[in-house]
Motif scaffolding. Structure first.
Motif, PDB file in Angstrom:
ATOM      1  N   SER A   1      59.655  30.026  -6.486  1.00 25.47           N
ATOM      2  CA  SER A   1      58.855  29.765  -7.675  1.00 25.47           C
ATOM      3  C   SER A   1      57.547  30.525  -7.603  1.00 25.47           C
ATOM      4  O   SER A   1      57.095  30.913  -6.531  1.00 25.47           O
ATOM      5  N   GLY A   2      56.963  30.715  -8.775  1.00 21.15           N
ATOM      6  CA  GLY A   2      55.570  31.137  -8.830  1.00 21.15           C
ATOM      7  C   GLY A   2      55.339  32.616  -9.001  1.00 21.15           C
ATOM      8  O   GLY A   2      56.183  33.456  -8.704  1.00 21.15           O
ATOM      9  N   SER A   3      54.167  32.933  -9.536  1.00 22.90           N
ATOM     10  CA  SER A   3      53.712  34.309  -9.662  1.00 22.90           C
ATOM     11  C   SER A   3      52.428  34.523  -8.889  1.00 22.90           C
ATOM     12  O   SER A   3      52.115  35.641  -8.489  1.00 22.90           O
ATOM     13  N   ASP A   4      51.666  33.440  -8.683  1.00 19.78           N
ATOM     14  CA  ASP A   4      50.409  33.515  -7.936  1.00 19.78           C
ATOM     15  C   ASP A   4      50.178  32.155  -7.276  1.00 19.78           C
ATOM     16  O   ASP A   4      49.471  31.305  -7.807  1.00 19.78           O
ATOM     17  N   PRO A   5      50.797  31.914  -6.113  1.00 20.17           N
ATOM     18  CA  PRO A   5      50.710  30.599  -5.476  1.00 20.17           C
ATOM     19  C   PRO A   5      49.292  30.116  -5.203  1.00 20.17           C
ATOM     20  O   PRO A   5      49.030  28.911  -5.253  1.00 20.17           O
ATOM     21  N   VAL A   6      48.372  31.047  -4.931  1.00 22.56           N
ATOM     22  CA  VAL A   6      46.990  30.635  -4.672  1.00 22.56           C
ATOM     23  C   VAL A   6      46.365  30.113  -5.959  1.00 22.56           C
ATOM     24  O   VAL A   6      45.741  29.040  -5.977  1.00 22.56           O
TER      25      VAL A   6
END
Length: 326
Positions: free
Chosen positions: A121-126
């Protein structure tokens, strides 16, 4: 040998056997991996979305039912069932949770801070709040990214290549699931006007396409959130009915009838996720495993959908495709 001696020897042998049996360890409980999905169980010709994960686990020596247990739970597009499924995982003390997509990850993170979670999942975990850094996420979550900043611009560029006169694009998204600033940046760079279609569930689909028609949209870009993926076949049909060439990022959507898909190879991501689960089962901490970017991409064109739309796309587009759906 008298009778008393025989009885004594027999009793000694029984005692020795009991001691040996008592000393043997109890049969080990197989490690359990809870697989959390927002969609429906695969049926008929639909591909199994965790095929890559299954293969990756087998390649690493983990066979379901032999030395591990895969506990697969499907929410069938219902957030309440998703919450119940992840709560059941936590109660039963699964060893790892595999969360496929934004909503399963969100619900898993809300349910536990101790059970290791491997996310696809995700595009920018931060920015999304589930990692401190990519190199060392911290906490109990790690995994592989599905998208990244800049991928949306590439997808819009491909759609514009298929529809050379493209100026107005309807963007479908479940707002609670994803907020990708790359979409607007990509549209500006290509000179495209966007119409946002917010869909919180299937009851919003008809209204969304009516809005697209009212805004004279010439194409549909569907961000592959869990809501969109769970209802991909219906959305593909509606896009064809409204004469909208469509694109998304997962091959599952092109298989369901979307005109185009461009994005990470979901099967490859599943195989990579298996390596994380393997490391965690061997004692690694999720928060110390670096999050990976996607490395393998697929560009799929659905010829049947192109024919249904009466489209004659540039030959260069067909040549670039890694797979054609006939």
């Amino acid at each position: 040998m008298n009778r008393r001696l025989v009885v004594s020897i027999a009793m000694a042998q029984l005692a020795a056997r009991a001691a040996v049996l008592h000393a043997q360890p109890a049969r080990a409980v197989l490690p359990r991996i809870g697989v959390l999905s927002f969609g429906h169980p695969p049926s008929g010709p639909e591909p199994d979305p965790i095929t890559g994960f299954r293969r990756g686990m087998r390649d690493l020596g983990h066979d379901d039912g032999r030395n591990i247990v895969l506990d697969l739970r499907y929410a069938e597009g219902r957030p309440d069932l998703l919450a119940a499924n992840v709560a059941a995982f936590v109660r039963s003390n699964v060893d790892v949770i595999l969360a496929g997509g934004p909503l399963p990850l969100q619900f898993a993170r809300q349910a536990t801070r101790t059970v290791p979670i491997v996310a696809i999942s995700g595009s920018d975990p931060v920015r999304e709040g589930w990692a401190q850094t990519l190199a060392r996420p911290g906490g109990n979550v790690t995994g592989v990214q599905v998208t990244f900043l800049g991928l949306a611009a590439k997808q819009l560029e491909i759609l514009q290549g298929a529809v050379p006169a493209l100026e107005r694009v309807a963007v479908m998204v479940a707002p609670a699931e994803l907020d990708d600033p790359g979409v607007e940046a990509g549209a500006r760079a290509l000179g495209l006007q966007l119409t946002l279609l917010e869909v919180r569930g299937p009851d919003d689909f008809e209204r969304a396409f009516e809005t697209a028609a009212a805004r004279r949209a010439q194409g549909l870009y569907a961000i592959a959130t869990n809501t969109v993926v769970a209802h991909r076949t219906r959305l593909a049909r509606l896009a064809i009915e409204h004469r909208l060439p469509s694109i998304s990022e997962l091959t599952l959507l092109a298989d369901a009838g979307f005109l185009l898909s461009y994005g990470a190879d979901l099967e490859a991501l599943g195989r990579r996720a298996a390596t994380y689960v393997d490391k965690i089962l061997k004692g690694a901490r999720a928060g110390e495993l670096a999050i990976e970017l996607p490395a393998v991409f697929e560009f799929v064109v659905n010829r049947k959908t192109a024919a249904a739309l009466g489209m004659a796309m540039p030959q260069s587009l067909w040549m670039r495709a890694t797979r054609l759906i006939e």
